[in-house]
Motif scaffolding. Structure first.
Motif, PDB file in Angstrom:
ATOM      1  N   SER A 289      13.505   8.106  -3.642  1.00  0.00           N
ATOM      2  CA  SER A 289      14.141   9.313  -4.194  1.00  0.00           C
ATOM      3  C   SER A 289      13.214  10.523  -4.052  1.00  0.00           C
ATOM      4  N   SER A 290      11.916  10.297  -4.189  1.00  0.00           N
ATOM      5  CA  SER A 290      10.951  11.397  -4.042  1.00  0.00           C
ATOM      6  C   SER A 290      10.875  11.863  -2.590  1.00  0.00           C
TER       7      SER A 290
ATOM      8  N   ARG B   9       3.036   4.173  -1.845  1.00  0.00           N
ATOM      9  CA  ARG B   9       3.022   4.800  -3.171  1.00  0.00           C
ATOM     10  C   ARG B   9       4.134   5.836  -3.319  1.00  0.00           C
TER      11      ARG B   9
ATOM     12  N   LYS C 254       8.207   6.813  -3.891  1.00  0.00           N
ATOM     13  CA  LYS C 254       9.566   6.417  -4.256  1.00  0.00           C
ATOM     14  C   LYS C 254      10.525   7.031  -3.235  1.00  0.00           C
TER      15      LYS C 254
ATOM     16  N   HIS D 175       2.948   6.768   3.598  1.00  0.00           N
ATOM     17  CA  HIS D 175       2.716   5.901   2.446  1.00  0.00           C
ATOM     18  C   HIS D 175       2.764   6.721   1.154  1.00  0.00           C
ATOM     19  N   LEU D 176       2.665   8.024   1.311  1.00  0.00           N
ATOM     20  CA  LEU D 176       2.796   8.967   0.205  1.00  0.00           C
ATOM     21  C   LEU D 176       3.991   9.879   0.484  1.00  0.00           C
ATOM     22  N   VAL D 177       4.554  10.419  -0.577  1.00  0.00           N
ATOM     23  CA  VAL D 177       5.719  11.297  -0.424  1.00  0.00           C
ATOM     24  C   VAL D 177       5.434  12.440   0.544  1.00  0.00           C
ATOM     25  N   SER D 178       4.275  13.045   0.383  1.00  0.00           N
ATOM     26  CA  SER D 178       3.964  14.250   1.163  1.00  0.00           C
ATOM     27  C   SER D 178       3.633  13.953   2.615  1.00  0.00           C
ATOM     28  N   GLN D 179       3.666  12.692   3.016  1.00  0.00           N
ATOM     29  CA  GLN D 179       3.361  12.357   4.407  1.00  0.00           C
ATOM     30  C   GLN D 179       4.612  12.196   5.264  1.00  0.00           C
TER      31      GLN D 179
ATOM     32  N   ARG E  63      10.825  20.917   1.184  1.00  0.00           N
ATOM     33  CA  ARG E  63       9.982  21.422   2.275  1.00  0.00           C
ATOM     34  C   ARG E  63      10.793  21.775   3.526  1.00  0.00           C
TER      35      ARG E  63
ATOM     36  N   ARG F 144      13.862  14.236  -2.139  1.00  0.00           N
ATOM     37  CA  ARG F 144      13.666  15.561  -2.740  1.00  0.00           C
ATOM     38  C   ARG F 144      12.648  16.366  -1.944  1.00  0.00           C
ATOM     39  N   TRP F 145      11.592  15.696  -1.484  1.00  0.00           N
ATOM     40  CA  TRP F 145      10.537  16.366  -0.723  1.00  0.00           C
ATOM     41  C   TRP F 145      11.090  16.920   0.597  1.00  0.00           C
TER      42      TRP F 145
ATOM     43  N   ASP G 256       0.816  -1.218   0.000  1.00  0.00           N
ATOM     44  CA  ASP G 256       0.000   0.000   0.000  1.00  0.00           C
ATOM     45  C   ASP G 256       0.851   1.269   0.000  1.00  0.00           C
TER      46      ASP G 256
END
Lengths: 135, 208
Positions: free
Chosen positions: B20-21, B16, B18, B171-175, B29, B24-25, B14
């Motif tokens: 590497s992302s 999502r 990467k 589970h997401l980059v922005s989290q 931020r 960068r995030w 579950d």
């Protein structure tokens, strides 16, 4: 307004979107996609009998809502991939909000990756996912 | 040194994001963490090599696991060959007591995560069946917690004298970077992380 790839940056947020998930809207959608007789989507009482807190928004409607948010933000864009994880049901007639934020930009492909979430009134994430969108 | 101890990449079913992302995030931020641990569900990712990403982004990237037990989900740090042979990481019916003992015996540490969450957290199971011997550290701040869940975790830690860590459970980059753990000393490897966790020389932090 057409959105240009060169104006998009990592971290940009899509405008928050409040979808219409009223019972009438969900019933219309359910009928259109052939699940109009499935009570857990179209009938609060039937859904409660099945152990749900009320009628729930079909997963493909959630995906459609997220796609609509992306197209409102970038009309004419091409959604190359939309990948969702359904964490918990979204109850029909509740006040859900959709959010998106750019997490990758790929200049060679003129595409962006977007983190997507649908949250309920309490701010709890019910659906999460990502989209790859060519601008 | 601040490390986000609980994150998932696309290696989890579950997840999502990467890796590497994530990197960068964190820079974009300006998230004040110096490292992250990837705790993939029901597995230990033995294949991925993040050393180039670590160098490129000046971040520590470590690997652990999140396994499933009769008392809820548990982070495992210090996974090695002995520990991989001690129990089946892919099972969903592990015994918490076994995981805690095996981790300790093999030089790692098991940390129950999101304890305040129904079903997959240990608080409700403790209320029914009592505490498990050997637990020393639990996750008290989790980035995905709903109202009241972290409070229940903090109350359990206070009651039983557990140390508390924080992790985003991204589970997401922005989290990533919603919650983390601040260590008193520098951590450069999984061995040093396990040592610091066993010493209790840290505090959980949350930016939610």
């Amino acid at each position: 307004m057409q959105r240009r790839f060169q104006d998009i940056e990592l971290g940009d947020e899509l405008p928050e979107y409040a979808p219409d998930i009223s019972l009438s809207a969900v019933r219309s959608f359910a009928e259109a996609v052939g699940v109009g007789r499935v009570g857990r989507f179209t009938d609060h009482e039937q859904a409660r009998r099945e152990g749900l807190p009320g009628a729930i928004v079909p997963g493909i409607m959630s995906q459609g809502i997220l796609a609509a948010m992306i197209h409102k933000w970038a009309p004419g864009c091409q959604i190359r991939k939309l990948d969702t994880v359904f964490r918990a049901p979204i109850v029909v007639d509740s006040q859900a909000r959709c959010r998106g934020v750019i997490t990758e930009t790929e200049p060679d492909a003129s595409s962006v990756d977007i983190d997507l979430t649908i949250v309920n009134e309490a701010g709890e994430t019910r659906v999460l996912g990502t989209a790859t969108v060519r601008i | 040194m601040i490390i986000d101890l609980h994150n998932h990449s696309t290696k989890s079913d579950d997840g999502r994001a990467k890796v590497s992302s994530y990197c960068r995030w964190i820079h974009k931020r300006e998230i004040p963490i110096h490292g992250l641990v990837l705790t993939e569900h029901r597995q230990f990712d033995d294949e991925s090599d993040y050393r180039e990403l670590e160098d490129e982004h000046d971040l520590l990237i470590l690997k652990g696991s999140e396994v499933e037990t009769d008392y809820g989900h548990v982070l495992v740090f210090g996974v090695n060959e002995d520990l991989l042979n001690a129990f089946d990481f892919g099972a969903i019916d592990l015994k918490l007591a076994d995981v805690v003992q095996a981790a300790d015996r093999c030089g790692g540490i098991a940390v129950p995560c999101h304890p305040g969450r129904p079903t997959v957290g240990m608080v409700a199971h403790y209320e029914e069946r009592g505490p498990i011997e050997g637990v020393r550290v639990i996750e008290v701040y989790n980035g995905g917690s709903r109202a009241g869940e972290d409070e229940a975790s903090l109350a359990l830690a206070r009651e039983l004298g557990y140390y508390g860590v924080g992790g985003s459970d991204a589970h997401l980059v922005s989290q990533i970077g919603l919650c983390a753990t601040k260590f008193e000393r520098d951590i450069r490897s999984m061995e040093e992380l396990v040592m610091a966790l066993k010493e209790g020389s840290f505090e959980a932090v949350s930016w939610r």
